[in-house]
Scaffold this active site. Structure first.
Site, PDB file in Angstrom:
ATOM      1  N   SER A 102       0.816  -1.214   0.000  1.00 29.96           N
ATOM      2  CA  SER A 102       0.000   0.000   0.000  1.00 29.96           C
ATOM      3  C   SER A 102       0.850   1.263   0.000  1.00 29.96           C
ATOM      4  O   SER A 102       0.474   2.269  -0.615  1.00 29.96           O
ATOM      5  CB  SER A 102      -0.947   0.000   1.205  1.00 29.96           C
ATOM      6  OG  SER A 102      -0.214  -0.017   2.419  1.00 29.96           O
ATOM      7  N   ASP A 113       1.728   0.219   8.430  1.00 30.89           N
ATOM      8  CA  ASP A 113       3.129  -0.194   8.368  1.00 30.89           C
ATOM      9  C   ASP A 113       3.653  -0.038   6.937  1.00 30.89           C
ATOM     10  O   ASP A 113       2.908   0.283   6.018  1.00 30.89           O
ATOM     11  CB  ASP A 113       3.294  -1.637   8.851  1.00 30.89           C
ATOM     12  CG  ASP A 113       2.551  -2.636   7.965  1.00 30.89           C
ATOM     13  OD1 ASP A 113       1.819  -2.199   7.050  1.00 30.89           O
ATOM     14  OD2 ASP A 113       2.693  -3.843   8.189  1.00 30.89           O
ATOM     15  N   ASP A 115       5.821  -2.056   3.965  1.00 36.32           N
ATOM     16  CA  ASP A 115       6.425  -3.284   3.450  1.00 36.32           C
ATOM     17  C   ASP A 115       7.648  -2.887   2.634  1.00 36.32           C
ATOM     18  O   ASP A 115       7.553  -2.080   1.707  1.00 36.32           O
ATOM     19  CB  ASP A 115       5.436  -4.043   2.571  1.00 36.32           C
ATOM     20  CG  ASP A 115       4.216  -4.509   3.351  1.00 36.32           C
ATOM     21  OD1 ASP A 115       4.398  -5.114   4.419  1.00 36.32           O
ATOM     22  OD2 ASP A 115       3.083  -4.248   2.902  1.00 36.32           O
ATOM     23  N   ASP A 167       8.056  -4.127   7.883  1.00 38.50           N
ATOM     24  CA  ASP A 167       8.296  -5.535   7.585  1.00 38.50           C
ATOM     25  C   ASP A 167       9.337  -5.583   6.479  1.00 38.50           C
ATOM     26  O   ASP A 167       9.058  -5.175   5.341  1.00 38.50           O
ATOM     27  CB  ASP A 167       7.014  -6.232   7.134  1.00 38.50           C
ATOM     28  CG  ASP A 167       5.998  -6.366   8.257  1.00 38.50           C
ATOM     29  OD1 ASP A 167       6.367  -6.129   9.417  1.00 38.50           O
ATOM     30  OD2 ASP A 167       4.836  -6.700   7.964  1.00 38.50           O
ATOM     31  N   LYS A 228     -10.883   0.224  -1.095  1.00 41.57           N
ATOM     32  CA  LYS A 228     -10.344  -0.450   0.096  1.00 41.57           C
ATOM     33  C   LYS A 228     -11.126  -0.060   1.341  1.00 41.57           C
ATOM     34  O   LYS A 228     -11.413  -0.911   2.198  1.00 41.57           O
ATOM     35  CB  LYS A 228      -8.861  -0.111   0.261  1.00 41.57           C
ATOM     36  CG  LYS A 228      -7.948  -0.773  -0.751  1.00 41.57           C
ATOM     37  CD  LYS A 228      -6.488  -0.432  -0.513  1.00 41.57           C
ATOM     38  CE  LYS A 228      -5.969  -1.032   0.765  1.00 41.57           C
ATOM     39  NZ  LYS A 228      -4.510  -0.842   0.929  1.00 41.57           N
TER      40      LYS A 228
END
Length: 746
Positions: A102, A113, A115, A167, A228
């Site tokens: 995202s 968060d 990625d 992450d 979304k």
């Protein structure tokens, strides 16, 4: 494939050939009107209260953190190069942080968060990443909550960097150095890489390819934010539970943008619902024609892979190796999403006619008023740390339970609510940490029968055995970890949920389960769904049900919207979704009751399942389906699955000693119809009349995909689930499950 393709014919008068996006021409090339811009502005304003837009300061903070992390990686790789005695001239070989998901798409919400992917040259090993780099992170003052998951399907290091959750994946390329302008979209980068590096690179490659294949990135981003938010509010945003995850929603929105390349967000949201409320699943959604890079990597191809023919709602990633991002979708979740697409179309029709506001699109559903019967799944653990691990595992396997319930002869729909809830305050046990999930159940109407006994014990038992087996295999199972399933009626939900949640429908549900701005007591699962980690608990004691309850009425078919016509020649009949009435609250009938028989385990003989058909190969000639439509409500062993639930129903729960057998399918397809859309749009995409355009969009005869619409139990073995032969733990950690036996009276 290039971002834009050109049609083969030139227009009259020596004009340049028209360009289009994706694998077909556009439906409409119409440019936005002034009113469309006004509706788009209203849409933006309607989304702001939900926290989907991040402020300038927060954006700059993310950029600063990523900049620090990128410098950190370069410094670490330089140190590794020196320890491996590389010459000084070669030691400065770079390294880079790439983002995906995202954040890379530009649609992340407040507090979300990031990625990220660490790309390193060939002399840096994965073991270096999880040892020396992990230790380097541990010594950094701004990094908190550091943990490594090295044995995951996609190995990852998780941490908070100056308050931002990250992450971080790792990929080692077969390159001597990593330039700052490296483009990961090239397939040649995948040569000579191990499978874990290929999986790690896949997120970045898919995200970059999606952005490359959309006509207007800003219109795409605003539309995706709206879709979304809508999906989260409507409870259909969870790849783990069998709905769609972020990348799948992004690809559906990207396909809509390709079909309407000049439209603005308000129009695209409406067209999104128009296109996918009419889509004939399981025909795949493709953003580009799949290409073979001759790297011998496994790709989604139902002509070659029998297991791919069982996918119900294929949405294919555009980057090589192409994969289906919706493998977890079940018959029930596809039915629920199909109904939500139709509902979204109705609401956006009203909005664009000035009869409603955009806020109506984001109203949550009345899940706890929708069904007469529910299964309450309770997961308990003795400590908070064990609780977070345990509910993560249980949630990842809930789709197994949904599949078991779907295959019951008397169940027409099993609807899981992605939101988890804490245990009841009335039965709080401070030594336990509890999470509950609710599954709405619709039963079929009885015909020619006065009384039918329904035993769900096996369905629950096989699910809990799967969870315990998996927990034992990964050494997670600890004292106090339990699962319990309970059948309750709608009027008994107040024993488990706050009264205002059950009684005050939309407003209270929205306040509690708003998934767009993660509250203080919520935690996010890997796919973005919200999990509640509150201390509230419930002992999970089933309630008796002596009072008669109305039986669900016979489903009534809802006529298809006449704007898109069905194909005239035979096609796969399994693409039909169950009628809308199965998802609506059932009507009362006299003399119908489903009492729960006791709350203690009862040892009763369980009938064995019927023998599966000897074979289920579907003859196909040059991609044209020759499958007859099945009209019988209870198919014989030689019949194909009916079109409502897509799988043969189990008349009785089989015994544990004789589990249902999997069907095998060895047919191989050689035609190219698997990669063609069900309804190619007309080539004259300049038509501004949407009604005529959509009709033309459906008039073209489709080439059906060779896909078999059936339940997960009939698919080939999934790598995600533990091997069926794995021993089930026999320690005293296992609990006795409650027998769930119902009686349906005619």
């Amino acid at each position: 494939m290039k971002e834009m393709s050109t049609t083969g014919d030139s227009t009259l008068g020596g004009q340049q050939p028209r360009k289009h996006y994706g694998i077909t021409s556009s439906i409409s090339m119409a440019f936005p009107r002034e009113i469309d811009h006004i509706y788009t502005q209203k849409l933006t304003e309607a989304m702001k209260p939900f926290g989907v837009f991040e402020g300038e300061d927060e954006l700059n903070h993310r950029l600063a953190v990523l900049g620090k992390l990128n410098s950190f990686v370069k410094e670490w790789i330089s140190e590794i190069s020196e320890t491996k005695n590389l010459p000084p001239a070669v030691a400065n070989v770079g390294g880079k942080i790439f983002t995906f998901g995202s954040y890379r798409l530009g649609v992340h919400t407040k507090g979300a968060d990031i990625d990220a992917l660490c790309v390193a040259p060939r002399h840096v090993e994965r073991t270096d990443f999880f040892s020396s780099f992990f230790e380097k992170l541990k010594r950094h003052d701004e990094i908190k909550d550091l943990r490594a998951v090295e044995d995951a399907f996609v190995p990852v290091i998780k941490f908070k960097f100056d308050g931002i959750e990250i992450d971080l994946l790792f990929a080692r390329l077969a390159l001597q150095s990593i330039p700052d302008n490296l483009d990961l979209r090239g397939d040649s980068l995948l040569r000579n890489l191990d499978i874990r590096c290929i999986r790690s690179l896949n997120g970045c490659r898919v995200t970059d390819e999606i952005l490359y294949l959309v006509p207007n990135k800003e219109n795409f981003r605003l539309t995706l934010r709206a879709i979304k938010l809508w999906a989260k509010r409507r409870g259909i945003y969870s790849n783990m539970l069998g709905f769609l995850g972020g990348v799948s929603w992004a690809m559906l929105v990207a396909r809509t943008c390709q079909l309407y390349p000049n439209a603005v967000a308000a129009t695209l949201v409406h067209k999104f619902f128009l296109v996918f409320s009419k889509w004939e699943w399981p025909n795949p959604v493709l953003l580009k024609q799949p290409e073979d890079s001759n790297l011998n990597l496994p790709v989604w191809d139902p002509r070659v892979n029998p297991s791919d023919r069982y996918h119900l709602m294929p949405i294919i990633t555009p980057a090589y190796p192409q994969q289906n991002s919706t493998y977890n979708v079940s018959t029930s979740t596809r039915t629920i999403m199909s109904e939500e697409f139709k509902n979204g179309l109705t609401v956006t029709d009203e909005i664009l006619l000035g009869k409603a506001d955009w806020s109506k699109l984001f109203e949550p559903p009345n899940f706890f008023q929708k069904y007469k019967h529910y299964i309450v799944l309770t997961a308990s653990a003795s400590t908070e740390e064990n609780h977070l691990e345990w509910i993560g595992l249980v949630e990842s396997k809930i789709r197994v339970l949904v599949g078991n319930l779907e295959r019951n002869e008397y169940i027409t729909l099993a609807h899981v609510n992605p939101q988890s809830f804490p245990g009841s305050k009335e039965n709080r046990n401070e030594n336990e940490f509890v999470a509950m999930w609710f599954i709405g159940i619709s039963f079929k109407k009885l015909d020619n029968s006065d009384c039918v006994n329904i035993d769900l014990t096996y369905d629950i038992q096989s699910f809990t055995d799967t969870v315990y087996r998996q927990a034992s295999n990964i050494n997670m199972l600890k004292d106090g970890m339990t699962i319990e399933a309970t059948h309750v009626k709608k009027k008994q939900l107040h024993h488990y949920l706050p009264p205002e949640l059950v009684q005050r429908k939309k407003k209270s549900l929205g306040d509690i389960s708003r998934s767009s701005n993660g509250g203080g007591s919520k935690r996010c699962s890997l796919d973005g769904s919200q999990l509640d980690s509150s201390r509230d608990t419930d002992i999970g004691t089933p309630f008796s049900s002596p009072t008669p309850v109305s039986q669900p009425c016979q489903p009534v078919s809802t006529p298809e919207d006449s704007s898109i016509s069905p194909p005239s020649h035979p096609v796969l009949v399994f693409m039909d979704s169950p009628p809308a009435s199965e998802l609506s609250p059932p009507k009362p009938e006299q003399g119908m009751s489903i009492p729960v028989i006791g709350s203690k385990p009862v040892a009763t003989p369980i009938a064995k399942p019927p023998t599966p058909p000897a074979g289920n190969t579907i003859p196909t000639v040059v991609g044209r389906s020759v499958i007859p439509r099945i009209t019988s409500s209870s198919p014989s062993p030689t019949d194909l699955p009916n079109s409502v639930n897509g799988a043969p129903k189990r008349p009785h729960s089989p015994s544990l000693e004789d589990p249902p057998k999997r069907h095998k399918d060895t047919e191989v397809f050689s035609d190219d119809s698997a990669f063609k859309e069900p309804n190619p749009p007309p080539s004259n995409g300049l038509d501004g009349d949407d009604g005529q355009t959509v009709e033309g969009f459906a008039a073209t005869k489709p080439m059906p995909i060779p896909t078999i619409d059936t339940s997960r139990s009939q698919r080939l073995s999934s790598k995600e689930l533990p091997d069926a032969s794995s021993p089930i733990p026999t320690s005293n950690l296992r609990v006795i499950k409650n027998s769930i036996r119902l009686t349906l009276n005619r």
